[in-house]
Write a protein that holds these residues in place. Sequence first.
Motif, PDB file in Angstrom:
ATOM      1  N   GLY A   1      45.826  34.240  86.649  1.00  0.00           N
ATOM      2  CA  GLY A   1      45.673  34.633  85.243  1.00  0.00           C
ATOM      3  C   GLY A   1      44.643  35.724  85.031  1.00  0.00           C
TER       4      GLY A   1
ATOM      5  N   TYR B   1      53.567  39.960  83.733  1.00  0.00           N
ATOM      6  CA  TYR B   1      53.420  40.212  82.295  1.00  0.00           C
ATOM      7  C   TYR B   1      54.619  39.677  81.514  1.00  0.00           C
TER       8      TYR B   1
ATOM      9  N   LYS C   1      54.150  36.093  80.779  1.00  0.00           N
ATOM     10  CA  LYS C   1      53.138  35.877  79.738  1.00  0.00           C
ATOM     11  C   LYS C   1      53.617  36.344  78.359  1.00  0.00           C
TER      12      LYS C   1
END
Length: 605
Positions: free
Chosen positions: A218, A254, A257
């Motif tokens: 992360g 990405y 996320k």
Amino acid sequence: MKITVLFIFLFISSFQVYGQSETEEGRNAFILDSLKKAYFDGGEKNLDLLNKLLAKEQNPDTLLKYGNILLQKSSKDSLFSNLYAAHLQIGNAYKLKGNLSEGLANYFIALKYAEKYENNEDIGKIFVAIADTYSASENSQNAIIYYRKSIEILENGNDSIGLGSAIFNAGDEYLNMGKLDSALLFTERSQQIFERVNFPLGEAYCLGNLGMIFAKYGNNSIAEDRINQAIEILEKYADYYAIAVYLNFMSSIYLEKGEEAMALSYSQQSLDLAKKYGLKEQISESNLLLSKIYEQSGNAPKALESYKQYILYRDSVNNIQAVQEIANLRTDYEVSQKQVEVDSLEKEALISQLKEKRQQLIIYAVLFVLLFVILVAIMTYRRYRFEKETKLIIEKEKNRSEELLLNILPEETAEELKNDGKVMAKRIDSVTVLFTDFKSFTAISENISPEKLVESIDFYFKEFDRITTKYGLEKIKTIGDSYMCAGGLPIQNKTHPKDVILAAKEMMAFVNQELKNDLMHFEMRIGIHTGPIVAGIVGIKKWQYDIWGDTVNIASRMETNSVEGKINMSETTYELIKDEFECEYRGSIDVKNRGIWKMYFLKES
């Protein structure tokens, strides 16, 4: 992102995983052509020249051809180092061709020859080759075992590049397994080695993998920084394949996320780079990723367009030329039909000629389709046989590894070692420890042959192993004529004092029986004590499950203070079993640093 095992052995000046610059390829091609010319101009008997030729060759078919030549020439004189090199290169050839089972078989033969001429560096490198093959077949458990074996050996040698590569590949395997802490530890260690020997390309792969690890943690900013550093180095070496892979990885992170804009930016960079340098596989992968990004962001037309490009380049990579030829035949047929309609007023002879041509095209198309179907069926069957054979070999090796591990470690400890790569020492509050010893063993051993002595000891200890298994005890070790076991570990239970007493009685009864063979008969004494211990394994070679603490020392004193034919126990054990077994007090002893201990004999029932 493995560093190929070929690189470890055949280090030129760049990785052979993803390609080289045009200058590098030209230089290698010139050197390879020169070696071939020298070999065929009279150097056929020069095995060193043949080894150098193999070291430069990258075509798997040619590698297989010259590897077999080296094998035949070396077999006549039993040249172990050349036999090792021959099987190594044959294994590399099969692995490059996708035949992992044959590659693995040749690597194990190469290992046998390396062990014969006792070259630890070659043994360490062949372990890496075996580990890479297990990794390619998705057997991470065996891959990690052999990576660790290679690291252990290469650490004692002078091949820093080989050691760094083995450590890097182990870290990459941990990354694939999702064990991020181990992956980080191994990758950082590999990076330190490559920095020390000033090997920038190795540092680049480490930086790229560190970026992927931090991204999974992360830490996107650190991940992006590491991958950008890797890309900067890789660009100098024209390693665009690896750059495209790292860019696509950042895009995937990405996307997971929900940051579609950043994901789109990275994926588009990867696509542009792949198009610029004609990397069809990465063009296909980038388009697939773009289609997912557009789909997630609600842009259906763009998603469909990217997916079509993915299919187009995927088919290009898979070389489905046969399908395109069938399509061309179908087009020709349709054109001929249209031509018949247009020329319907032409003479009957011309119409007949066009019909005949059309029928021929149909026949050719049908024959071609049938041939294509037969080829696909043959390829599918061969693929099925290959996968079946590979699975059998891998499963056999996996079972052998499991059996060896369970033969030296308790099952719970073995599982912890496989899952975590290490075993934490554990304190167990209550364990019952048993020691046995044969009377006058040293004096008796001086009067009989060593073979008869070992056969006699083996006769008794095999039965002791059966008895410990019967009562759920754990055999710890044998020291000469002494046998040590314990109850209540590695899985704790409340019945261990009783279990050990029952086992002790059965052992004593077995030793006291009258033998009907010519083996030596011994008299035996037994000592037992209950208390806390610490259990685990130590070191990195020849693992052995062991226990430590005052409990072990006191149990040993109980045995030395026992008498032949008697089972002697401490007061601690006596208090735990006195309601079930009849005992008699027989005195006390002074145990060093532990004070006075009362002792009890177990009465014969």
